[in-house]
Motif scaffolding. Sequence first.
Motif, mmCIF file in Angstrom:
data_model
loop_
_atom_site.group_PDB
_atom_site.id
_atom_site.type_symbol
_atom_site.label_atom_id
_atom_site.label_comp_id
_atom_site.label_asym_id
_atom_site.label_seq_id
_atom_site.Cartn_x
_atom_site.Cartn_y
_atom_site.Cartn_z
ATOM 1 N N MET A 43 25.731 -48.440 46.800
ATOM 2 C CA MET A 43 26.369 -49.666 46.322
ATOM 3 C C MET A 43 27.787 -49.429 45.817
ATOM 4 O O MET A 43 28.647 -50.291 45.941
ATOM 5 C CB MET A 43 25.522 -50.295 45.204
ATOM 6 C CG MET A 43 24.281 -51.017 45.689
ATOM 7 S SD MET A 43 23.460 -51.920 44.349
ATOM 8 C CE MET A 43 22.478 -50.604 43.613
ATOM 9 N N GLN A 78 21.896 -55.383 43.454
ATOM 10 C CA GLN A 78 22.484 -55.430 44.791
ATOM 11 C C GLN A 78 23.032 -56.812 45.112
ATOM 12 O O GLN A 78 24.150 -56.954 45.627
ATOM 13 C CB GLN A 78 21.436 -55.027 45.830
ATOM 14 C CG GLN A 78 21.069 -53.546 45.799
ATOM 15 C CD GLN A 78 19.922 -53.203 46.726
ATOM 16 O OE1 GLN A 78 19.049 -54.029 46.987
ATOM 17 N NE2 GLN A 78 19.900 -51.973 47.231
ATOM 18 N N GLN A 79 22.245 -57.861 44.791
ATOM 19 C CA GLN A 79 22.711 -59.220 45.033
ATOM 20 C C GLN A 79 23.895 -59.558 44.138
ATOM 21 O O GLN A 79 24.816 -60.281 44.547
ATOM 22 C CB GLN A 79 21.575 -60.217 44.794
ATOM 23 C CG GLN A 79 20.464 -60.158 45.832
ATOM 24 C CD GLN A 79 19.469 -61.287 45.686
ATOM 25 O OE1 GLN A 79 19.837 -62.442 45.515
ATOM 26 N NE2 GLN A 79 18.186 -60.967 45.748
ATOM 27 N N VAL A 81 26.163 -57.467 43.053
ATOM 28 C CA VAL A 81 27.343 -56.806 43.621
ATOM 29 C C VAL A 81 27.869 -57.604 44.810
ATOM 30 O O VAL A 81 29.074 -57.831 44.951
ATOM 31 C CB VAL A 81 26.994 -55.359 44.045
ATOM 32 C CG1 VAL A 81 28.140 -54.743 44.843
ATOM 33 C CG2 VAL A 81 26.695 -54.509 42.821
ATOM 34 N N SER A 82 26.961 -58.051 45.667
ATOM 35 C CA SER A 82 27.360 -58.816 46.863
ATOM 36 C C SER A 82 28.027 -60.141 46.498
ATOM 37 O O SER A 82 28.979 -60.567 47.154
ATOM 38 C CB SER A 82 26.137 -59.088 47.747
ATOM 39 O OG SER A 82 25.551 -57.882 48.199
ATOM 40 N N SER A 83 27.519 -60.790 45.447
ATOM 41 C CA SER A 83 28.052 -62.104 45.062
ATOM 42 C C SER A 83 29.269 -62.010 44.156
ATOM 43 O O SER A 83 29.924 -63.021 43.881
ATOM 44 C CB SER A 83 26.967 -62.918 44.350
ATOM 45 O OG SER A 83 26.631 -62.329 43.096
ATOM 46 N N GLN A 124 22.240 -68.757 42.535
ATOM 47 C CA GLN A 124 23.290 -68.750 43.541
ATOM 48 C C GLN A 124 23.434 -70.116 44.205
ATOM 49 O O GLN A 124 24.537 -70.557 44.524
ATOM 50 C CB GLN A 124 23.008 -67.667 44.578
ATOM 51 C CG GLN A 124 23.154 -66.252 44.031
ATOM 52 C CD GLN A 124 22.754 -65.184 45.025
ATOM 53 O OE1 GLN A 124 22.155 -65.466 46.072
ATOM 54 N NE2 GLN A 124 23.070 -63.935 44.720
#
Length: 220
Positions: A43, A78-79, A81-83, A124
């Motif tokens: 990540m 993880q989500q 970081v992605s968002s 989200q």
Amino acid sequence: AIGMGAASFGAYAGLGAAGNWATGHMAGGAQNRGMLNSQMGQMFPGMNAQGLGMMSQQVESQARMGMGNLREITSVMQQGVSSGAIDSSTLSRFSQSFNKLMSNVRQVATVMNTSLQQAQSAMQAVSGMGIGSDQAAGFLGTMKGIGQATHISPQQMMGVAQAGANFGQAAGIDMGQAATGAMVSAGVYGYAERNKLIKGISGAAQGRYTQAATRFLGSR
């Protein structure tokens, strides 16, 4: 003497079993840490070993506090970081943003009675309606309450909120307020229809009536 010998053997066997458990526990902990460090490295590819270890400790700390298991918490990270919800520019900002995200996700999961992953997905979804992460639990709690009171499904309530937010954006109204207004309006119309309080009022017509009233008020 034989009995004493057996007793002594039993005591030593117990100590041996305890030692084996402790060794296995430490080995399991080391294995989990190794896996976490590996995931952190994927990540955050530019982070050094010390930083990766600190991030892994954050995940373990959240698990010890009962926020979820390691897999669930890592998935939230993880989500995040992605968002863009997690700021990894410095270790201090990472810690603050990750802890804040976990707290908000846990609040939503508690309010909605869902898993962490489902809660994060809901957060989200409403973020696109202008609802910040700190407001998500209250907003989704309102949505759940209105839906339960009027027998409107969660999917339908989410659609109502999204339609309200879209209309608010087009009309120059705060999207979050418009989404909340649409949910409240749907609740009122749904309640009136279900209890036959006002002839001619139906939940299906709620959106049309609300848009007409909003345009009228906005033109004055």
